[in-house]
Structure formats: C-alpha cells, structure tokens
Scaffold this motif. Structure first.
Motif, mmCIF file in Angstrom:
data_model
loop_
_atom_site.group_PDB
_atom_site.id
_atom_site.type_symbol
_atom_site.label_atom_id
_atom_site.label_comp_id
_atom_site.label_asym_id
_atom_site.label_seq_id
_atom_site.Cartn_x
_atom_site.Cartn_y
_atom_site.Cartn_z
ATOM 1 N N LEU A 173 0.829 -1.205 0.000
ATOM 2 C CA LEU A 173 0.000 0.000 0.000
ATOM 3 C C LEU A 173 0.868 1.261 0.000
ATOM 4 O O LEU A 173 0.531 2.254 -0.648
ATOM 5 C CB LEU A 173 -0.940 0.010 1.207
ATOM 6 N N ARG A 178 2.813 5.866 -3.200
ATOM 7 C CA ARG A 178 3.922 6.607 -3.808
ATOM 8 C C ARG A 178 3.789 6.646 -5.318
ATOM 9 O O ARG A 178 4.110 7.648 -5.956
ATOM 10 C CB ARG A 178 5.248 5.964 -3.403
ATOM 11 N N SER A 179 3.319 5.551 -5.897
ATOM 12 C CA SER A 179 3.247 5.489 -7.366
ATOM 13 C C SER A 179 2.175 6.419 -7.929
ATOM 14 O O SER A 179 2.131 6.654 -9.133
ATOM 15 C CB SER A 179 2.986 4.064 -7.830
ATOM 16 N N LEU B 52 10.243 -3.004 -9.174
ATOM 17 C CA LEU B 52 10.203 -1.818 -8.326
ATOM 18 C C LEU B 52 11.158 -0.747 -8.844
ATOM 19 O O LEU B 52 10.851 0.446 -8.798
ATOM 20 C CB LEU B 52 10.560 -2.181 -6.881
ATOM 21 N N GLY B 56 10.405 3.125 -10.309
ATOM 22 C CA GLY B 56 11.000 4.235 -9.579
ATOM 23 C C GLY B 56 10.718 4.164 -8.092
ATOM 24 O O GLY B 56 10.859 5.154 -7.380
ATOM 25 N N LEU B 57 10.317 2.986 -7.605
ATOM 26 C CA LEU B 57 9.994 2.832 -6.189
ATOM 27 C C LEU B 57 11.168 2.292 -5.391
ATOM 28 O O LEU B 57 11.102 2.184 -4.172
ATOM 29 C CB LEU B 57 8.790 1.892 -6.034
ATOM 30 N N PRO B 75 9.401 7.980 -8.147
ATOM 31 C CA PRO B 75 8.305 7.093 -8.558
ATOM 32 C C PRO B 75 7.607 7.627 -9.807
ATOM 33 O O PRO B 75 7.292 8.813 -9.883
ATOM 34 C CB PRO B 75 7.367 7.130 -7.350
ATOM 35 N N ARG B 76 7.395 6.759 -10.779
ATOM 36 C CA ARG B 76 6.719 7.208 -12.002
ATOM 37 C C ARG B 76 5.223 7.153 -11.780
ATOM 38 O O ARG B 76 4.689 6.142 -11.322
ATOM 39 C CB ARG B 76 7.116 6.318 -13.177
ATOM 40 N N THR B 77 4.557 8.243 -12.118
ATOM 41 C CA THR B 77 3.120 8.295 -11.874
ATOM 42 C C THR B 77 2.309 7.970 -13.125
ATOM 43 O O THR B 77 1.092 7.938 -13.076
ATOM 44 C CB THR B 77 2.705 9.693 -11.381
ATOM 45 N N ILE B 81 0.365 -0.257 -11.773
ATOM 46 C CA ILE B 81 1.070 -1.389 -11.165
ATOM 47 C C ILE B 81 0.081 -2.326 -10.488
ATOM 48 O O ILE B 81 -0.850 -1.876 -9.820
ATOM 49 C CB ILE B 81 2.056 -0.931 -10.074
ATOM 50 N N PHE B 83 0.349 -5.492 -7.853
ATOM 51 C CA PHE B 83 1.272 -6.253 -7.022
ATOM 52 C C PHE B 83 0.739 -7.660 -6.772
ATOM 53 O O PHE B 83 -0.421 -7.964 -7.030
ATOM 54 C CB PHE B 83 1.465 -5.548 -5.677
ATOM 55 N N GLN B 84 1.626 -8.479 -6.212
ATOM 56 C CA GLN B 84 1.249 -9.855 -5.883
ATOM 57 C C GLN B 84 0.082 -9.873 -4.895
ATOM 58 O O GLN B 84 -0.882 -10.596 -5.078
ATOM 59 C CB GLN B 84 2.461 -10.558 -5.279
ATOM 60 N N THR B 87 -3.869 -4.192 -3.755
ATOM 61 C CA THR B 87 -3.833 -2.953 -2.977
ATOM 62 C C THR B 87 -5.240 -2.410 -2.760
ATOM 63 O O THR B 87 -5.452 -1.212 -2.722
ATOM 64 C CB THR B 87 -2.971 -1.900 -3.695
#
Ligand SMILES: Nc1ncnc2c1ncn2[C@@H]1O[C@H](COP(=O)(O)OP(=O)(O)OP(=O)(O)O)[C@@H](O)[C@H]1O
Ligand SMILES: [Mg+2]
Lengths: 278, 255
Positions: A173, A178-179, B52, B56-57, B75-77, B81, B83-84, B87
């Motif tokens: 999260l 951040r993204s 990641l 850019g994270l 971080p690229r906006t 993304i 994730f596994q 979110t």
C-alpha cells in the motif's frame, strides 16, 4: 451478512421497521438464552448456597439483600457513580487526546522512534497504579490526582497501539500511494488514517477497561467521595452488602464507558466490524 | 503513446559489507513500446526488485532505467502497477477502491464514473461495484485490483505475479481479459510470472531470468498468432516454446 448478487432490501418504512426491530430483539434474546439461563442460575445458586450454609451476612450477603440494602442507599450510590464517572471519563479523554498525537508523532519520526519509543516500552513494564499513593501525597484528595492516575493507566495502551497502528502500513500500500504521486497529507487522510483506525481502537478499548480501575484504586488511596471510597468504607464497616452494591455500579460504569467506545468504533469504522464477523 | 523502456547495466545489491545480498543484475534490456514482455524466473531471482526499480519505487545500485530516454529518478506516476498482494483497502467498496487511484492523484472521480463502469463490466464485476473487498472471492478481488491499476489510463503496465495466488480456472479467465486489453490498447506491459505457459501465451517477448543474482541471458520472441486462445495453446509451435524454455531452466538446475 450474506453475500449475494441480489440488491439489499430497501429500509422498510414505519410498521415494517418496527416489526423488524422486534424480530431482531427476539432473535438476539433467543440466541442469548443459554447465557441468560447461566446468569440467572449463578445468582440463584449464590442466594441459596448462602442460606443453606448459613453464611453470616457480614461475610457474604445474598443477592436479594444486596439489592434491597443497595436500593435503600440509592441516592448516595448514584451521586458517587457520577463522581467516579467524571474522574474516569475526564482521565480517559485526556489520555486519548494526549496519547493519540504522541503516538502519531513517534510513528512518523525516526528520531522519536529511537528515543521516546524505547522509553515508553520500558515504562510499559512499570505497574502505573503503583504511582497512585505518590500522586495522592503530592496533590491531595481532590479530582486532579484521580484524573492523573486514570490518565496514567490509559495513556500507554492508547499511545503504544497508535504507534503500532500508524507505523504498520503494508509495503504494497505504501508503494501504491507513492506510485500515484500523492503527497504525505493526502496519503495520510485517504490511506494511512483509515488503515490505522482498527488498531487504534484496540488501544482505546483496552484503555476504557483500565479507566474505572484506575479511578477506583485512586479513591481507595485517599478520597472522601466516589464508588471506590464507598466500597472501602462499607468494607471497613462490615457492610459487604453495600460494597457489592458499589461494585455493581462500578461495573455498570465500566460497561457504559466500554459501550460508548464500541459504539464509536461501529460508527467510525463499520467496514472493520463487518469484516471481523467473517 | 506507450513508452519504450531502456534498462542499462542495472544491478541491485541490498545491504552493505558481509551481509550484502547481490539480488539482481547487471542487466541490459530494451522493452519496445507496445510490447508485452514477461519476466520468467525462479523464486528469489530479483524479478520484483527489477519491477520496483522500473517503477522508480526502489533505487538502483548501479546503472539506470530510461522511459523514452528520460531517466527514472522518482516514482513514475504514469504507470499502472499490480502487485502480488492486491492494494484494495477494506474500508472502500470496489468502486471506491478504483476511485482511490484517482483521488490520490488529486483527480475528481466523478467524470470517470462511466470508465469505472466499463472496466468493471470488462472483468465481469458489474453488480459488485458497491461491494466491499471482503465480500469478494480472491479472484474477484484481483480483478477489482486490475481495474484499480488501469483506471487512470496508464500507457505502461507493470504486473508482479498478480495471478500467483489464484486457482487455475480464474487465472485462465483473467489472462484472457489481460490479453484482450493489451490487444486493443497496446500499452507496454512488463509481466512477472513463474508459469512458463502463462509467459508463452501472453507475451510478445519472454525474458528468462537466471537464479539469483538474476541476469537476463535469453530473450525469446514468441511468434504465435493472436489472440492466443485454446487452439493456439494446443498447437505444436506453442508446445515447442514451452519445451524449449523448460530446457533452459533445466540447464540452470532449477527444474
Ligand atoms: N529489502 C530487502 N532487503 C534485503 N534483501 C532483499 C530485499 N528485497 C529482496 N531481497 C533479496 O533479493 C532477492 C530478490 O528478491 P525479489 O523479491 O526481487 O525476488 P523475486 O524474483 O521477485 O522472487 P519471487 O518470485 O519469490 O517473488 C532475494 O534473494 C531477496 O532475499
Ligand atoms: Mg517477487
């Protein structure tokens, strides 16, 4: 809650809603009957065991004696409930008002995490209530020392759980936020705060249980009013019936405080409650 | 326009001194705009680490990544993304979770209502918009997360084993959705997976990552017709690709 694709029933109007409420109540009572039966059984056993074994009233009164004698002294009991209630609630609210921001600050400041946090953790090992006589000695018999002692026993659960709550957002999260390029403030309001609330409430509820305990012990130490004072005087006068009546009102007070916090939890984070049911 | 991603002698080491873990690289790789590139490799080889860094994270230890020539520093906006672990947040409905992606960007979700509805329909979640994540199965949650990753119309998509925890049948159906999306909009997709079949089915290029520290020694262009449906998967050419890649992993001592 049943998961299905069907839309939820619309809220029924007027009579329909009343029938539903009654239905719900009947169902709840029906579901609780084994407990109620046990409860009633417990007091019946108490009543008749005392009579059967001829236990003298100055050792252990029967529940019916407690009710009748307590009822005779009801104005004073209510008065003292208000006194102890004021101490507990004031101390509790103060502990939350101070503990939550301090927890927040520690969770977000690496410096505080390395200094104040370990200090708090070691203080957690100290039985706070042991400070009670000191505060009475320093500040006398009034409201202030009681409130401070309640703050003392409520502060740590609130602060430590808040630190934990605000410091444990999942990596995923955090990265997600951040993204999106969201700043710290927006991330806080939209994600960090709601994510932290369930753990914060663990602390709030624990502290609510501590509050009346703190107030009572503070009154044992030195006071001229309140339920703690009442219980210790009644015990000294060989009137356990009145002591039990005081304990009964203390229990009610604790339940009321805990109930309020639970209600607040329900209103603020209903999603958490429904999730927990699964 | 989808971006071309250039990875230049990139490597990552976690920690310092005797405890340092050389997780990944050095790797040079160019991901063409509009291609679907799979990273296929054994557990712990640094696939997530690479992902990641691309987003850019996570900072690279050496080397750099360029999006259309622009070096990744923060971080690229402009990417989506997945994730596994998804979110989705428990306090918002499916719809609200998708809107969260927009709100965190400071966008008003209202004008996106139609798009959110279309996205949900495309993954067969219409009717669940107002449900909370705990009311959905694991596969449905992952499909909702898919919509969350796409709602801001990113031109580049990063997927870190989003289907890892799902049952075979749900995986198959989400693969189909993913492929349809890629074929219509042609974003640049980087897709991490453990499954050789999945990589061959979805990708224009499969990058085979060696065991840790991960390196990309083989990139295999998959020259099969689209869409890669059951017929294609049953073809000898498909089986050949799968078999060849299995051979590579056997040589690495992984299989
Ligand atoms: N924050 C970290 N600190 C130290 N080591 C790390 C960290 N993150 C990853 N590593 C190490 O880097 C290596 C690569 O990790 P990574 O998560 O990228 O692997 P992966 O290929 O994604 O594996 P999997 O398929 O199991 O998800 C692992 O050996 C891991 O131990
Ligand atoms: Mg990984």
């Amino acid at each position: 809650m049943v998961s299905s694709n069907a839309p939820r029933d619309p809220v029924p109007a007027g009579a329909g809603r009343l029938i539903r409420a009654v239905e719900w109540l009947v169902l709840r009572i029906a579901a609780a009957w084994p407990f109620l039966l046990f409860f009633v059984g417990f007091f019946l056993f108490w009543e008749y065991a005392v009579i059967l074994f001829g236990v003298p009233g100055y050792i252990l009164p029967t529940p019916s004696e407690i009710v009748t004698r307590g009822w005779a002294d009801i104005p004073r009991l209510l008065d003292y409930t208000l006194v102890t209630g004021t101490e507990s609630v004031l101390g509790y609210l103060l502990a939350v008002a101070v503990g939550l921001p301090i927890g927040l600050a520690i969770a977000f400041s690496p410096m505080l995490r390395r200094t104040v946090y370990p200090f708090f953790v070691s203080l957690e090992m100290v039985p706070k209530i042991a400070f009670a006589p000191l505060f009475i000695a320093w500040l006398g018999f009034g409201l202030l020392p009681k409130v401070i002692i309640v703050v003392l026993v409520c502060f740590f659960p609130v602060a430590l759980n808040s630190i934990h709550a605000f410091g444990s957002l999942s990596d995923e999260l955090t990265r997600f936020c951040r993204s999106t390029g969201a700043g710290p403030l927006r991330t806080f309001w939209k994600v960090r705060l709601p994510a932290a609330l369930p753990q914060c409430f663990v602390g709030f509820k624990y502290a609510a249980l501590n509050a009346t305990v703190g107030a009572t012990i503070a009154e044992f130490m030195g006071s001229d009013q309140g339920l703690g004072f009442y219980i210790s005087i009644a015990t000294g006068n060989m009137r356990p019936d009145l002591a039990f009546a005081g304990i009964f009102f203390l229990t009610l007070l604790g339940l009321a405080l805990f109930g309020c916090v639970t209600l607040a939890e329900r209103l603020l984070i209903p999603w958490h409650i429904s999730q927990r049911r699964h | 326009m989808a971006a071309t991603i250039d990875i230049k002698s990139l490597s990552k080491t976690f920690g310092t001194g005797p405890q340092a873990v050389h997780a990944f690289g050095p790797v040079d790789l160019t991901i063409e705009a509009g291609s679907f590139v799979s990273l296929l490799g054994p557990s712990g080889c640094g696939k997530s680490t690479l992902m990641l860094m691309v987003a850019g994270l996570l900072e690279a230890s050496e080397g750099a990544i360029y999006f259309d020539g622009e070096r990744v520093g923060a971080p690229r906006t402009d990417i989506g993304i997945m994730f596994q672990d998804n979110t989705l947040v428990p306090w918002r409905s499916v719809e609200g979770n998708i809107a969260l992606q927009l709100e965190l960007r400071g966008l008003d979700p209202k004008p996106y209502a139609g798009r959110i509805r279309d996205l949900l329909r495309s993954v067969k979640l219409d009717g669940f918009a107002a449900r909370h994540p705990y009311e959905l199965s694991g596969g449905m949650q992952q499909r909702a997360a898919f919509c969350q990753a796409l709602v801001h119309e990113p031109e580049t998509l990063l997927f870190d084993e989003p289907l890892g925890k799902l049952d075979a049948m749900t995986r198959e159906s989400i693969r189909t959705d993913l492929q349809a999306l890629w074929m219509t909009r042609r974003p640049t997709v980087v897709f991490v997976t453990h499954s050789i079949e999945e990589a061959v089915q979805l990708s224009s290029v499969v990058c085979v990552v060696t065991p840790r520290p991960g390196r990309i020694e083989r990139t295999i262009e998959i020259d099969l017709p689209w869409p890669r449906d059951m017929e294609v998967k049953a073809s000898p050419a498909f089986t050949r690709y799968v078999h060849d890649i299995q051979g590579i992993f056997r040589d690495y001592g992984v299989l």
